[in-house]
Design an enzyme around this catalytic site. Structure first.
Site, PDB file in Angstrom:
ATOM      1  N   LEU A 181       2.746  -8.640  19.904  1.00 25.38           N
ATOM      2  CA  LEU A 181       3.591  -9.714  19.344  1.00 25.38           C
ATOM      3  C   LEU A 181       3.109 -10.170  17.956  1.00 25.38           C
ATOM      4  O   LEU A 181       3.406 -11.279  17.528  1.00 25.38           O
ATOM      5  CB  LEU A 181       3.668 -10.914  20.307  1.00 25.38           C
ATOM      6  CG  LEU A 181       4.257 -10.601  21.698  1.00 25.38           C
ATOM      7  CD1 LEU A 181       4.212 -11.838  22.601  1.00 25.38           C
ATOM      8  CD2 LEU A 181       5.702 -10.100  21.587  1.00 25.38           C
ATOM      9  N   ASN A 208       4.089  -8.980  15.174  1.00 23.10           N
ATOM     10  CA  ASN A 208       5.202  -8.932  14.214  1.00 23.10           C
ATOM     11  C   ASN A 208       6.535  -8.943  14.953  1.00 23.10           C
ATOM     12  O   ASN A 208       7.512  -8.367  14.499  1.00 23.10           O
ATOM     13  CB  ASN A 208       5.054  -7.661  13.361  1.00 23.10           C
ATOM     14  CG  ASN A 208       5.918  -7.700  12.116  1.00 23.10           C
ATOM     15  OD1 ASN A 208       6.376  -8.768  11.691  1.00 23.10           O
ATOM     16  ND2 ASN A 208       6.187  -6.541  11.548  1.00 23.10           N
ATOM     17  N   PHE A 222       5.074   3.303  19.224  1.00 23.31           N
ATOM     18  CA  PHE A 222       5.489   2.675  17.968  1.00 23.31           C
ATOM     19  C   PHE A 222       4.431   1.711  17.423  1.00 23.31           C
ATOM     20  O   PHE A 222       4.432   1.437  16.226  1.00 23.31           O
ATOM     21  CB  PHE A 222       6.750   1.816  18.183  1.00 23.31           C
ATOM     22  CG  PHE A 222       7.993   2.584  18.524  1.00 23.31           C
ATOM     23  CD1 PHE A 222       8.694   3.262  17.551  1.00 23.31           C
ATOM     24  CD2 PHE A 222       8.480   2.603  19.826  1.00 23.31           C
ATOM     25  CE1 PHE A 222       9.861   3.950  17.855  1.00 23.31           C
ATOM     26  CE2 PHE A 222       9.643   3.286  20.144  1.00 23.31           C
ATOM     27  CZ  PHE A 222      10.329   3.957  19.156  1.00 23.31           C
ATOM     28  N   LYS A 269       2.785  -1.638   9.426  1.00 18.37           N
ATOM     29  CA  LYS A 269       3.668  -0.773   8.643  1.00 18.37           C
ATOM     30  C   LYS A 269       3.981  -1.244   7.226  1.00 18.37           C
ATOM     31  O   LYS A 269       4.873  -0.695   6.582  1.00 18.37           O
ATOM     32  CB  LYS A 269       4.962  -0.541   9.410  1.00 18.37           C
ATOM     33  CG  LYS A 269       5.724  -1.826   9.660  1.00 18.37           C
ATOM     34  CD  LYS A 269       7.131  -1.569  10.146  1.00 18.37           C
ATOM     35  CE  LYS A 269       7.904  -2.853  10.228  1.00 18.37           C
ATOM     36  NZ  LYS A 269       9.293  -2.700  10.592  1.00 18.37           N
ATOM     37  N   SER A 294       6.647   9.324   9.884  1.00 21.47           N
ATOM     38  CA  SER A 294       7.413   8.829   8.732  1.00 21.47           C
ATOM     39  C   SER A 294       7.639   9.936   7.715  1.00 21.47           C
ATOM     40  O   SER A 294       6.797  10.825   7.539  1.00 21.47           O
ATOM     41  CB  SER A 294       6.613   7.695   8.088  1.00 21.47           C
ATOM     42  OG  SER A 294       7.158   7.361   6.844  1.00 21.47           O
ATOM     43  N   ALA A 295       8.755   9.820   7.002  1.00 19.51           N
ATOM     44  CA  ALA A 295       9.028  10.758   5.910  1.00 19.51           C
ATOM     45  C   ALA A 295       8.033  10.591   4.770  1.00 19.51           C
ATOM     46  O   ALA A 295       7.959  11.459   3.897  1.00 19.51           O
ATOM     47  CB  ALA A 295      10.445  10.550   5.391  1.00 19.51           C
ATOM     48  N   TYR A 353      -1.358   3.240   4.639  1.00 19.34           N
ATOM     49  CA  TYR A 353      -0.342   3.309   5.697  1.00 19.34           C
ATOM     50  C   TYR A 353       0.150   4.754   5.864  1.00 19.34           C
ATOM     51  O   TYR A 353       0.164   5.303   6.970  1.00 19.34           O
ATOM     52  CB  TYR A 353       0.850   2.382   5.379  1.00 19.34           C
ATOM     53  CG  TYR A 353       2.075   2.725   6.190  1.00 19.34           C
ATOM     54  CD1 TYR A 353       2.158   2.378   7.535  1.00 19.34           C
ATOM     55  CD2 TYR A 353       3.125   3.456   5.626  1.00 19.34           C
ATOM     56  CE1 TYR A 353       3.260   2.747   8.286  1.00 19.34           C
ATOM     57  CE2 TYR A 353       4.228   3.825   6.382  1.00 19.34           C
ATOM     58  CZ  TYR A 353       4.296   3.468   7.703  1.00 19.34           C
ATOM     59  OH  TYR A 353       5.365   3.843   8.456  1.00 19.34           O
ATOM     60  N   LYS A 402      -0.276   7.847   9.039  1.00 21.97           N
ATOM     61  CA  LYS A 402       0.748   8.676   9.692  1.00 21.97           C
ATOM     62  C   LYS A 402       0.340  10.164   9.626  1.00 21.97           C
ATOM     63  O   LYS A 402       0.506  10.908  10.593  1.00 21.97           O
ATOM     64  CB  LYS A 402       2.117   8.462   9.039  1.00 21.97           C
ATOM     65  CG  LYS A 402       2.691   7.071   9.278  1.00 21.97           C
ATOM     66  CD  LYS A 402       2.954   6.780  10.751  1.00 21.97           C
ATOM     67  CE  LYS A 402       3.421   5.374  11.024  1.00 21.97           C
ATOM     68  NZ  LYS A 402       3.420   5.009  12.447  1.00 21.97           N
ATOM     69  N   ASN A 410       9.677  -6.240   2.186  1.00 21.93           N
ATOM     70  CA  ASN A 410       9.379  -5.160   1.230  1.00 21.93           C
ATOM     71  C   ASN A 410      10.558  -4.209   1.128  1.00 21.93           C
ATOM     72  O   ASN A 410      10.771  -3.580   0.109  1.00 21.93           O
ATOM     73  CB  ASN A 410       8.188  -4.323   1.718  1.00 21.93           C
ATOM     74  CG  ASN A 410       6.924  -5.139   1.738  1.00 21.93           C
ATOM     75  OD1 ASN A 410       6.546  -5.722   0.728  1.00 21.93           O
ATOM     76  ND2 ASN A 410       6.280  -5.215   2.898  1.00 21.93           N
TER      77      ASN A 410
HETATM   78  C1  WQD Z   1      14.179   1.797  -0.704  1.00 23.97           C
HETATM   79  C2  WQD Z   1      14.641   1.833  -2.147  1.00 23.97           C
HETATM   80  C3  WQD Z   1      13.080   0.867  -3.677  1.00 23.97           C
HETATM   81  C4  WQD Z   1      13.300  -3.225  -2.272  1.00 23.97           C
HETATM   82  C5  WQD Z   1       9.235   2.399   2.731  1.00 23.97           C
HETATM   83  C6  WQD Z   1       7.930   3.002   3.144  1.00 23.97           C
HETATM   84  C7  WQD Z   1       8.133   3.989   4.242  1.00 23.97           C
HETATM   85  C8  WQD Z   1       8.872   3.408   5.399  1.00 23.97           C
HETATM   86  C9  WQD Z   1      10.076   2.645   4.984  1.00 23.97           C
HETATM   87  C10 WQD Z   1       7.912   2.115   7.197  1.00 23.97           C
HETATM   88  C11 WQD Z   1      13.532   2.206  -3.128  1.00 23.97           C
HETATM   89  C12 WQD Z   1      14.368   0.070  -3.655  1.00 23.97           C
HETATM   90  C13 WQD Z   1      13.509  -1.869  -2.431  1.00 23.97           C
HETATM   91  C14 WQD Z   1      13.780  -4.110  -3.264  1.00 23.97           C
HETATM   92  C15 WQD Z   1      14.648  -2.225  -4.479  1.00 23.97           C
HETATM   93  N1  WQD Z   1       7.912   2.686   6.129  1.00 23.97           N
HETATM   94  N2  WQD Z   1      14.160  -1.370  -3.516  1.00 23.97           N
HETATM   95  N3  WQD Z   1      14.445  -3.574  -4.341  1.00 23.97           N
HETATM   96  O1  WQD Z   1      10.103   2.695  -0.207  1.00 23.97           O
HETATM   97  O2  WQD Z   1      11.810   4.324   0.710  1.00 23.97           O
HETATM   98  O3  WQD Z   1      10.094   3.405   2.207  1.00 23.97           O
HETATM   99  O4  WQD Z   1       9.830   1.800   3.871  1.00 23.97           O
HETATM  100  O5  WQD Z   1       7.809   1.429   7.963  1.00 23.97           O
HETATM  101  O6  WQD Z   1       6.903   4.433   4.644  1.00 23.97           O
HETATM  102  O7  WQD Z   1       7.342   3.619   2.023  1.00 23.97           O
HETATM  103  O8  WQD Z   1      11.911   1.941   1.442  1.00 23.97           O
HETATM  104  O9  WQD Z   1      13.368  -0.025   1.666  1.00 23.97           O
HETATM  105  O10 WQD Z   1      11.156  -0.287   0.463  1.00 23.97           O
HETATM  106  O11 WQD Z   1      12.988   1.014  -0.630  1.00 23.97           O
HETATM  107  O12 WQD Z   1      15.236  -1.796  -5.490  1.00 23.97           O
HETATM  108  O13 WQD Z   1      13.612  -5.324  -3.212  1.00 23.97           O
HETATM  109  O14 WQD Z   1      15.052   0.513  -2.523  1.00 23.97           O
HETATM  110  O15 WQD Z   1      12.552   0.944  -4.977  1.00 23.97           O
HETATM  111  O16 WQD Z   1      14.097   2.982  -4.121  1.00 23.97           O
HETATM  112  P1  WQD Z   1      10.950   3.133   0.911  1.00 23.97           P
HETATM  113  P2  WQD Z   1      12.328   0.568   0.789  1.00 23.97           P
END
Ligand code: WQD
Length: 339
Positions: free
Chosen positions: A33, A35, A81, A85, A125-126, A150, A154, A199
């Protein structure tokens, strides 16, 4: 058959619990719990009309984990899971990330050996691919140097699983490499609820739309892409959840396969940040306040999945559109702020 879902009250865990219950599996949820919220357990019951067991547990606590498995016999498979993250936080607190993400995996693998639990599905993760040389990215693309602790957890986790499967004959594993999970269950009763400032793009969009954030910052419009913004493969979390059920079915029922398999989970289509914003505005009939700023450190330019392997071997294909994902994300944001 009983499936343990670690991180079971979290974003992807809760959606997976719903799909497992709908498919007729018995579900045991374990989560510390840190997050997520225990109310999620009740919502899973409301959505499915089924019973689900929950226990508060931190799998990175070796003694607590060992006790947990002593008390819960009869687990057929584990979907793991439970992990930290946040990419940025992992750079600031690497030891926290290595401890949470790796020690929990070691504890779970130990328990699997001790209690003869044969099957594990791992939440990968990708990010393991970094910026791949060729698009779409297939499972054959090599891992690139991880750009955060992070991402490194993975990669290391997949290696730990690979070595364990080689050494311990009875162990079978599937790693699922997620692209960008978004959206919420169509009931809007469960969804993503990040702590603090999000994020990720979609939670930032929905929080801006509801007035919690002043504006969305678009990170970069000078990429080598058609509209200049970065491209990702956004996949509806309910589609992603169903792939976990397919992975469990496959491990339990199909005999002729590798003991360790890994699959990309994406839609096979990339969308740019501007496309996501425009789609969100269109399907939800609203205007989003946003501003373009510079690139975010560590972001790759474009990445989307080749999904043939998952289509053919897992018998799974994403069904839901970006429209549906962004409409459900907005419904969920409105629901969670209204209670
Ligand atoms: C997507 C696009 C940003 C926020 C990350 C992790 C990955 C996975 C998922 C897991 C990018 C842009 C984002 C904002 C923006 N992790 N963006 N303004 O970076 O592909 O993957 O999250 O739990 O491991 O690296 O995903 O959603 O952060 O960003 O312009 O306020 O949106 O630059 O191009 P990301 P994201």
């Amino acid at each position: 058959m009983k499936i343990l879902v670690t991180g079971g009250t979290g974003y992807i865990g809760s959606h997976t619990a719903v799909e497992l219950l709908n498919a007729g599996y018995e579900v045991l949820l374990g989560d510390n719990l840190s997050n997520s919220n225990e109310e999620v357990v009740q919502r899973i019951k409301t959505i499915t009309g089924k019973q689900v067991q929950f226990e508060k547990i931190d799998f990175s606590d070796t003694e607590a984990s060992s006790n947990f498995f002593e008390h819960h016999q009869g687990i057929t498979a584990i979907i793991h899971f439970a992990a930290s993250k946040a990419v940025g936080e992992s750079v600031e607190q690497p030891l926290l990330y290595y401890r949470n993400n790796l020690v929990s995996l070691l504890n779970i693998l130990d328990a699997m050996r001790k209690h003869a639990i044969k099957y594990i599905v791992f939440s990968s993760s990708a990010t393991v691919y970094g910026q791949p040389d060729e698009l779409p990215v297939t499972e054959k693309s090599p891992f690139q140097q991880a750009n955060s602790p992070y991402g490194n957890t993975k990669q290391i986790s997949e290696e730990i699983i690979q070595d364990s499967v080689k050494a311990y004959e009875q162990l079978h594993a599937i790693a699922l490499r997620y692209f960008n999970p978004i959206g919420a269950h169509h009931s809007a009763l469960i969804g993503e609820l990040p702590l603090g400032v999000p994020n990720n793009l979609v939670p930032f969009i929905t929080q801006t739309a509801i007035g919690l954030r002043k504006e969305l910052l678009v990170f970069g419009e000078d990429y080598n892409t058609p509209d200049g913004s970065a491209i990702r493969d956004y996949i509806h979390v309910s589609d992603l959840a169903q792939a976990h059920v397919k992975a469990i079915d496959r491990m339990i029922h199909i005999e002729n396969r590798e003991a360790f398999e890994y699959f990309n989970l994406g839609t096979g289509t990339g969308s740019s940040v501007f496309e996501v914003i425009n789609t969100f505005e269109r399907v939800n009939q609203l205007k989003l306040n946003y501003r373009v700023v510079g690139r975010r450190a560590g972001d790759v330019e474009q990445v989307w999945a080749d999904t043939h392997k998952a289509n053919e071997e897992l018998g799974w294909k994403a069904q839901l559109s970006l429209d549906e994902a962004l409409s459900s994300a907005w419904k969920w944001e409105q629901f969670i702020r209204s209670i």
